[in-house]
Design a protein around this motif. Structure first.
Motif, short mmCIF file in Angstrom:
data_model
loop_
_atom_site.label_atom_id
_atom_site.label_comp_id
_atom_site.label_asym_id
_atom_site.label_seq_id
_atom_site.Cartn_x
_atom_site.Cartn_y
_atom_site.Cartn_z
N ARG A 132 0.86 -1.07 0.11
CA ARG A 132 -0.02 -0.01 0.04
C ARG A 132 0.88 1.24 0.01
N TYR A 133 0.58 2.27 -0.94
CA TYR A 133 1.27 3.54 -1.03
C TYR A 133 0.58 4.49 -1.31
N SER A 134 0.57 5.79 -0.38
CA SER A 134 -0.49 6.66 -0.60
C SER A 134 0.52 8.17 -0.80
N ASP A 135 0.42 9.01 -1.84
CA ASP A 135 1.04 10.16 -2.00
C ASP A 135 -0.06 11.40 -2.26
N ARG A 136 -0.07 12.09 -1.09
CA ARG A 136 -1.04 13.13 -0.98
C ARG A 136 -0.40 14.41 -0.53
N ILE A 137 -1.25 15.56 -0.49
CA ILE A 137 -1.02 16.85 -0.11
C ILE A 137 -2.01 17.17 0.98
N ALA A 138 -1.72 17.84 2.06
CA ALA A 138 -2.38 17.99 3.19
C ALA A 138 -3.12 19.31 2.85
N VAL A 139 -4.63 19.38 2.74
CA VAL A 139 -5.48 20.52 2.16
C VAL A 139 -6.35 21.12 3.26
N ALA A 140 -6.83 20.62 4.41
CA ALA A 140 -7.62 21.00 5.21
C ALA A 140 -7.72 20.30 6.32
N GLY A 141 -7.95 20.73 7.59
CA GLY A 141 -8.00 20.18 8.89
C GLY A 141 -7.01 20.51 9.67
N GLY A 142 -6.42 19.43 10.36
CA GLY A 142 -5.14 19.51 11.15
C GLY A 142 -5.60 19.60 12.72
N ARG A 143 -4.62 19.05 13.51
CA ARG A 143 -4.87 18.86 14.88
C ARG A 143 -4.66 20.37 15.33
N ASN A 144 -4.10 21.12 14.94
CA ASN A 144 -3.72 22.56 15.43
C ASN A 144 -4.31 23.50 14.63
N GLY A 145 -5.34 23.32 13.73
CA GLY A 145 -6.08 23.93 12.98
C GLY A 145 -5.22 24.33 11.75
N ARG A 146 -4.28 23.54 11.37
CA ARG A 146 -3.48 24.13 10.23
C ARG A 146 -3.64 22.93 9.31
N GLY A 147 -3.85 23.30 7.94
CA GLY A 147 -4.12 22.18 6.90
C GLY A 147 -2.81 21.77 6.38
#
Length: 147
Positions: A132-147
């Motif tokens: 399994r392999y996933s290659d993504r970019i963080a776009v929204a959310g985040g534990r500290n309110g940052r995406g």
């Protein structure tokens, strides 16, 4: 590393090596734990479309890619073809939640370049169990309110 320097796959390969090495070091008995999956999620700050990648895309659109000849070796082993295809399938366009990071992710436009490189590097680096392999970019959310 600068993403426009021609070494775009180095962060992905380095991430795989560091994750796999940590599993081997802290996973118990030698050889007891193998890396079966890898989830890469990037955060971008600014940036641009790499010129070399743009030329590769334009060559493909114009039909200027070299044709395979009988006996030409594949870039990566046969057993990794479905994994590389899965990373770039149309379903990857749908936002996905990353439990590990607590963020929504979108497709990484470099996944089409990174996937074949990592599929070639995995068995060479001793990660021959990668399924399994996933290659993504963080776009929204985040534990500290940052995406």
């Amino acid at each position: 590393l600068l993403p426009l320097s021609g070494y775009d796959c180095v962060p992905s390969e380095l991430g795989m090596v560091l994750a796999g090495s940590a599993l081997e070091e802290f996973g118990g008995e030698k050889g007891a734990v193998k890396m079966e999956g890898l989830e890469l999620v990037y955060r971008n700050k600014g940036g641009a479309f790499p010129r070399g990648t743009l030329y590769t895309v334009l060559d493909g659109v114009e039909g200027n890619t070299p044709s395979r000849k009988e006996g030409d070796p594949r870039f990566y082993p046969r057993e990794y073809r479905s994994l590389a295809a899965e990373v770039t399938s149309p379903r990857t366009l749908i936002p996905q939640w990353s439990d590990a990071l607590g963020v929504y992710t979108g497709p990484n436009f470099m996944a089409g370049i990174n996937a074949p490189v990592l599929c070639r590097a995995a068995p060479t680096l001793g990660f021959d169990q990668l399924k399994r392999y996933s290659d993504r970019i963080a776009v929204a959310g985040g534990r500290n309110g940052r995406g």
